[in-house]
Design an enzyme around this catalytic site. Structure first.
Site, PDB file in Angstrom:
ATOM      1  N   THR A 144       0.831  -1.204   0.000  1.00 28.74           N
ATOM      2  CA  THR A 144       0.000   0.000   0.000  1.00 28.74           C
ATOM      3  C   THR A 144       0.868   1.258   0.000  1.00 28.74           C
ATOM      4  O   THR A 144       1.957   1.274   0.585  1.00 28.74           O
ATOM      5  CB  THR A 144      -0.954  -0.002   1.215  1.00 28.74           C
ATOM      6  OG1 THR A 144      -1.633   1.240   1.260  1.00 28.74           O
ATOM      7  CG2 THR A 144      -0.229  -0.210   2.519  1.00 28.74           C
ATOM      8  N   SER A 179      -1.518   3.143  10.608  1.00 35.07           N
ATOM      9  CA  SER A 179      -2.456   2.284  11.353  1.00 35.07           C
ATOM     10  C   SER A 179      -1.794   0.923  11.536  1.00 35.07           C
ATOM     11  O   SER A 179      -0.820   0.602  10.844  1.00 35.07           O
ATOM     12  CB  SER A 179      -3.771   2.105  10.580  1.00 35.07           C
ATOM     13  OG  SER A 179      -3.566   1.253   9.464  1.00 35.07           O
ATOM     14  N   TYR A 181      -3.042  -1.747  10.536  1.00 34.84           N
ATOM     15  CA  TYR A 181      -3.174  -2.400   9.221  1.00 34.84           C
ATOM     16  C   TYR A 181      -2.014  -1.992   8.311  1.00 34.84           C
ATOM     17  O   TYR A 181      -1.329  -2.855   7.741  1.00 34.84           O
ATOM     18  CB  TYR A 181      -4.511  -2.038   8.546  1.00 34.84           C
ATOM     19  CG  TYR A 181      -4.378  -2.108   7.051  1.00 34.84           C
ATOM     20  CD1 TYR A 181      -4.246  -3.339   6.403  1.00 34.84           C
ATOM     21  CD2 TYR A 181      -4.296  -0.942   6.266  1.00 34.84           C
ATOM     22  CE1 TYR A 181      -4.048  -3.404   5.022  1.00 34.84           C
ATOM     23  CE2 TYR A 181      -4.106  -1.005   4.900  1.00 34.84           C
ATOM     24  CZ  TYR A 181      -3.973  -2.242   4.279  1.00 34.84           C
ATOM     25  OH  TYR A 181      -3.754  -2.303   2.931  1.00 34.84           O
ATOM     26  N   HIS A 182      -1.805  -0.678   8.144  1.00 34.05           N
ATOM     27  CA  HIS A 182      -0.737  -0.240   7.236  1.00 34.05           C
ATOM     28  C   HIS A 182       0.620  -0.785   7.697  1.00 34.05           C
ATOM     29  O   HIS A 182       1.469  -1.133   6.879  1.00 34.05           O
ATOM     30  CB  HIS A 182      -0.703   1.287   7.148  1.00 34.05           C
ATOM     31  CG  HIS A 182      -1.850   1.893   6.364  1.00 34.05           C
ATOM     32  ND1 HIS A 182      -2.979   2.390   6.963  1.00 34.05           N
ATOM     33  CD2 HIS A 182      -2.035   2.068   5.029  1.00 34.05           C
ATOM     34  CE1 HIS A 182      -3.810   2.859   6.030  1.00 34.05           C
ATOM     35  NE2 HIS A 182      -3.263   2.668   4.850  1.00 34.05           N
ATOM     36  N   LYS A 185       1.549  -4.213   6.416  1.00 39.79           N
ATOM     37  CA  LYS A 185       2.102  -4.230   5.052  1.00 39.79           C
ATOM     38  C   LYS A 185       3.610  -3.961   5.068  1.00 39.79           C
ATOM     39  O   LYS A 185       4.359  -4.495   4.249  1.00 39.79           O
ATOM     40  CB  LYS A 185       1.408  -3.173   4.193  1.00 39.79           C
ATOM     41  CG  LYS A 185      -0.067  -3.411   3.985  1.00 39.79           C
ATOM     42  CD  LYS A 185      -0.300  -4.559   3.014  1.00 39.79           C
ATOM     43  CE  LYS A 185      -1.743  -4.681   2.621  1.00 39.79           C
ATOM     44  NZ  LYS A 185      -2.006  -5.808   1.737  1.00 39.79           N
TER      45      LYS A 185
HETATM   46  P1  NAD Z   1     -11.178  -7.264   0.402  1.00 43.44           P
HETATM   47  O1  NAD Z   1     -11.311  -7.347   1.882  1.00 43.44           O
HETATM   48  O2  NAD Z   1     -12.377  -6.889  -0.404  1.00 43.44           O
HETATM   49  O3  NAD Z   1     -10.611  -8.649  -0.166  1.00 43.44           O
HETATM   50  C1  NAD Z   1      -9.648  -9.407   0.512  1.00 43.44           C
HETATM   51  C2  NAD Z   1     -10.026 -10.867   0.333  1.00 43.44           C
HETATM   52  O4  NAD Z   1      -9.045 -11.678   0.986  1.00 43.44           O
HETATM   53  C3  NAD Z   1     -11.372 -11.216   0.960  1.00 43.44           C
HETATM   54  O5  NAD Z   1     -12.193 -11.888   0.035  1.00 43.44           O
HETATM   55  C4  NAD Z   1     -11.026 -12.081   2.166  1.00 43.44           C
HETATM   56  O6  NAD Z   1     -12.022 -13.040   2.428  1.00 43.44           O
HETATM   57  C5  NAD Z   1      -9.693 -12.695   1.738  1.00 43.44           C
HETATM   58  N1  NAD Z   1      -8.788 -13.040   2.856  1.00 43.44           N
HETATM   59  C6  NAD Z   1      -8.381 -12.245   3.873  1.00 43.44           C
HETATM   60  N2  NAD Z   1      -7.567 -12.922   4.698  1.00 43.44           N
HETATM   61  C7  NAD Z   1      -7.426 -14.176   4.184  1.00 43.44           C
HETATM   62  C8  NAD Z   1      -6.707 -15.325   4.577  1.00 43.44           C
HETATM   63  N3  NAD Z   1      -5.962 -15.351   5.684  1.00 43.44           N
HETATM   64  N4  NAD Z   1      -6.786 -16.433   3.811  1.00 43.44           N
HETATM   65  C9  NAD Z   1      -7.549 -16.442   2.685  1.00 43.44           C
HETATM   66  N5  NAD Z   1      -8.268 -15.377   2.269  1.00 43.44           N
HETATM   67  C10 NAD Z   1      -8.202 -14.248   3.015  1.00 43.44           C
HETATM   68  O7  NAD Z   1      -9.968  -6.254   0.113  1.00 43.44           O
HETATM   69  P2  NAD Z   1      -9.564  -5.520  -1.252  1.00 43.44           P
HETATM   70  O8  NAD Z   1     -10.059  -4.151  -1.197  1.00 43.44           O
HETATM   71  O9  NAD Z   1      -9.891  -6.385  -2.387  1.00 43.44           O
HETATM   72  O10 NAD Z   1      -7.981  -5.469  -1.084  1.00 43.44           O
HETATM   73  C11 NAD Z   1      -7.175  -6.513  -1.578  1.00 43.44           C
HETATM   74  C12 NAD Z   1      -5.721  -6.255  -1.239  1.00 43.44           C
HETATM   75  O11 NAD Z   1      -5.303  -5.019  -1.845  1.00 43.44           O
HETATM   76  C13 NAD Z   1      -5.438  -6.117   0.243  1.00 43.44           C
HETATM   77  O12 NAD Z   1      -4.224  -6.744   0.549  1.00 43.44           O
HETATM   78  C14 NAD Z   1      -5.347  -4.630   0.448  1.00 43.44           C
HETATM   79  O13 NAD Z   1      -4.522  -4.344   1.531  1.00 43.44           O
HETATM   80  C15 NAD Z   1      -4.775  -4.149  -0.861  1.00 43.44           C
HETATM   81  N6  NAD Z   1      -5.158  -2.783  -1.189  1.00 43.44           N
HETATM   82  C16 NAD Z   1      -6.480  -2.432  -1.304  1.00 43.44           C
HETATM   83  C17 NAD Z   1      -6.823  -1.118  -1.620  1.00 43.44           C
HETATM   84  C18 NAD Z   1      -8.249  -0.651  -1.740  1.00 43.44           C
HETATM   85  O14 NAD Z   1      -8.477   0.562  -1.905  1.00 43.44           O
HETATM   86  N7  NAD Z   1      -9.242  -1.532  -1.699  1.00 43.44           N
HETATM   87  C19 NAD Z   1      -5.797  -0.169  -1.798  1.00 43.44           C
HETATM   88  C20 NAD Z   1      -4.472  -0.555  -1.669  1.00 43.44           C
HETATM   89  C21 NAD Z   1      -4.158  -1.872  -1.355  1.00 43.44           C
HETATM   90  N1  USQ Z   2     -11.276   9.978   4.779  1.00 39.52           N
HETATM   91  C1  USQ Z   2     -12.146  11.035   4.936  1.00 39.52           C
HETATM   92  N2  USQ Z   2     -13.480  10.765   4.986  1.00 39.52           N
HETATM   93  C2  USQ Z   2     -13.977   9.507   4.868  1.00 39.52           C
HETATM   94  C3  USQ Z   2     -13.089   8.436   4.688  1.00 39.52           C
HETATM   95  C4  USQ Z   2     -11.734   8.706   4.654  1.00 39.52           C
HETATM   96  O1  USQ Z   2     -11.732  12.194   5.031  1.00 39.52           O
HETATM   97  O2  USQ Z   2     -15.195   9.353   4.931  1.00 39.52           O
HETATM   98  C5  USQ Z   2      -9.825  10.248   4.698  1.00 39.52           C
HETATM   99  C6  USQ Z   2      -9.009   9.509   5.743  1.00 39.52           C
HETATM  100  O3  USQ Z   2      -8.915  10.234   6.941  1.00 39.52           O
HETATM  101  C7  USQ Z   2      -7.667   9.376   5.030  1.00 39.52           C
HETATM  102  C8  USQ Z   2      -8.045   9.273   3.570  1.00 39.52           C
HETATM  103  O4  USQ Z   2      -9.377   9.763   3.452  1.00 39.52           O
HETATM  104  O5  USQ Z   2      -6.908  10.522   5.194  1.00 39.52           O
HETATM  105  C9  USQ Z   2      -8.010   7.858   3.022  1.00 39.52           C
HETATM  106  O6  USQ Z   2      -8.814   7.022   3.823  1.00 39.52           O
HETATM  107  P1  USQ Z   2      -9.464   5.691   3.211  1.00 39.52           P
HETATM  108  O7  USQ Z   2     -10.344   5.089   4.238  1.00 39.52           O
HETATM  109  O8  USQ Z   2     -10.009   5.969   1.877  1.00 39.52           O
HETATM  110  O9  USQ Z   2      -8.155   4.824   2.919  1.00 39.52           O
HETATM  111  P2  USQ Z   2      -7.139   4.067   3.887  1.00 39.52           P
HETATM  112  O10 USQ Z   2      -7.606   3.977   5.279  1.00 39.52           O
HETATM  113  O11 USQ Z   2      -5.781   4.632   3.669  1.00 39.52           O
HETATM  114  O12 USQ Z   2      -7.186   2.591   3.308  1.00 39.52           O
HETATM  115  C10 USQ Z   2      -7.538   2.292   1.956  1.00 39.52           C
HETATM  116  C11 USQ Z   2      -7.735   0.772   1.881  1.00 39.52           C
HETATM  117  C12 USQ Z   2      -6.414   0.082   2.235  1.00 39.52           C
HETATM  118  C13 USQ Z   2      -5.314   0.605   1.329  1.00 39.52           C
HETATM  119  C14 USQ Z   2      -5.210   2.117   1.376  1.00 39.52           C
HETATM  120  C15 USQ Z   2      -4.289   2.670   0.316  1.00 39.52           C
HETATM  121  O13 USQ Z   2      -8.761   0.370   2.783  1.00 39.52           O
HETATM  122  O14 USQ Z   2      -6.554  -1.301   2.068  1.00 39.52           O
HETATM  123  O15 USQ Z   2      -4.080   0.058   1.732  1.00 39.52           O
HETATM  124  O16 USQ Z   2      -6.509   2.686   1.074  1.00 39.52           O
HETATM  125  S1  USQ Z   2      -3.360   4.044   0.903  1.00 39.52           S
HETATM  126  O17 USQ Z   2      -4.293   5.050   1.395  1.00 39.52           O
HETATM  127  O18 USQ Z   2      -2.573   4.518  -0.199  1.00 39.52           O
HETATM  128  O19 USQ Z   2      -2.548   3.552   1.986  1.00 39.52           O
END
Ligand code: NAD
Ligand code: USQ
Length: 382
Positions: A144, A179, A181-182, A185
């Protein structure tokens, strides 16, 4: 190519599996469906109705004649994971399968521990499975942009040239994630880099920005193939969330002053970036980092764009600067490099009004499904 898409039932993984299958690859989905269980835990849902994984792949086969194999199980069950490797002998392993919500990871100790255990141990198991069963397999790992945080210097693609006390080196770019979560990664990135060095694994870490949109050409082929669209205060992400808020007549929830800037990309570019990485594998022993985004915007800019398009559609959303539930900089420098995927052929789908209108249409069609109590953020970092 034989490709495993781990997390292939999720928001990014499902359209990626379809896209790769459509390109002629032999795709296998591995997913433990935990994301669907988390919907139950949070009493939330996807705005779009989503079919079961079984029904999704059956419909795909019916429409295209292409088979996507599925394995339902957890990356943290190593016997299960090795069985999937033995049965599929993958040439690429696309790893989406992690708990991906920052707010979810900040609920309490239990959720932070779950997030880091699920993500870090799951990824470590994948590294061992590659080492033991498919040493040439290319790991394509979703990282991420949030690993970098918001430093006061330009963000490079993974590495930084540093001169210190008269000596120079190229070192991993410093990470300041926001976070638990972050942070998971960042821990993954370190483990992958080390595994590449000691075992000669090939890996690409895709530091992806926030993904918006929901449709790809494949998911639009039939309602049964629809992608999920999150809006709640836990899994909804900035742009998609604002559009759904506009659709239901809710204020657009800008956290704090709204100067936070983040990198973004369309889901259509996510699937293409994965294909590009798969078609251009890292060398043996190489730990490669690509910054996977196409544009960056402040949260205020996003809210203004959504407000404009919503007004043109006859809606009247207000922008509300609510108290920021997170601890993050709201006024900061942001400049990140993203040339590597472009150099390999990515042609970005930029954020136009037409794109916003398309997401708004999907939100309006399904707005009755929104559970209104879930819209405001309820989890704080404090
Ligand atoms: P999502 O939660 O919709 O999908 C993740 C999938 O992985 C789910 O279907 C879940 O059931 C499965 N999963 C989780 N843990 C598992 C495990 N231990 N074993 C098997 N399956 C498992 O999330 P997404 O939005 O599709 O994101 C996918 C990936 O991309 C994540 O790693 C996320 O961190 C990354 N990512 C997402 C975004 C975003 O904006 N959605 C941005 C940047 C990075
Ligand atoms: N934010 C708002 N209002 C909202 C929701 C979010 O102002 O209603 C702000 C947050 O405070 C933050 C920014 O928007 O500053 C992004 O928040 P987000 O919830 O859109 O994204 P984030 O928490 O960073 O996580 C999402 C995905 C995660 C991925 C990440 C990419 O859930 O899986 O890793 O985006 S990145 O942001 O580049 O790290």
């Amino acid at each position: 190519m034989r490709i495993i898409v781990a997390g292939g039932d999720g928001f990014c993984g499902w359209p990626t599996a379809l896209y790769l299958s459509n390109q002629g690859h032999e795709v296998t989905i591995l997913d433990n469906l935990v994301r669907r269980k988390i919907d139950d835990e949070l009493r939330s849902n996807s705005v779009t109705p989503i079919a079961s994984l079984e029904d999704r792949v059956a419909k795909w086969k019916e429409l295209t004649g292409k088979e996507i194999k599925t394995f339902t199980g957890d990356l943290n069950h190593y016997d299960f994971l090795t069985e999937v490797f033995k049965q599929t002998n993958p040439e690429a392993f696309v790893h989406f399968a992690e708990q991906r919500s920052a707010p979810y990871s900040m609920i309490d100790r239990e959720h932070a521990v779950f997030t880091q255990t699920n993500n870090v141990m799951g990824n470590l198991n994948v590294l061992y499975a590659i080492k033991e069963l498919a040493p040439d397999c290319h790991l394509i790992k979703l990282g991420t942009m949030g690993e970098y945080g918001t430093p006061n210097i330009d963000i490079e693609e993974g590495y930084l040239e540093i001169e210190h006390n008269g000596r120079k080196d190229k070192l991993p770019y410093p990470k300041q994630p926001g976070s638990f979560y972050h942070l998971s990664k960042v821990h993954d990135s370190h483990n992958i880099m080390f595994a590449c060095k000691i075992w000669g694994i090939r890996a690409t870490d895709l530091n992806q920005g926030v993904v918006y949109g929901l449709h790809t050409d494949e998911t639009e082929m039939d309602p049964m193939l629809a992608n999920r669209l999150d809006y709640d205060g836990v899994f909804g992400t900035a742009l998609n969330r604002f559009i759904i808020q506009a659709a239901i007549g809710h204020d657009l929830t800008v956290y704090g002053s709204g100067g936070q800037t983040r990198a973004f990309l369309n889901i259509k570019d996510t699937v293409r970036c994965i294909e590009i990485a798969a078609n251009n594998p890292a060398d043996k022993g190489e730990f490669r980092v690509f910054n996977q985004f196409t544009e960056y915007f402040s949260v205020n800019e996003l809210a203004e764009k959504v407000q404009k398009v919503a007004k043109e559609a006859g809606l009247a959303p207000e922008i509300a600067n609510i108290e920021n539930p997170r601890i993050e900089a709201e006024d900061h420098y942001y400049h990140a490099v993203n040339t590597k995927l472009r150099d390999l052929g990515l042609e970005p789908h930029l954020l136009t009004e037409e794109v916003l209108q398309g997401i708004l249409k999907a939100a309006l069609e399904n707005k009755e499904r929104v559970i209104k109590e879930n819209v405001l953020p309820a989890i704080t970092w404090k």
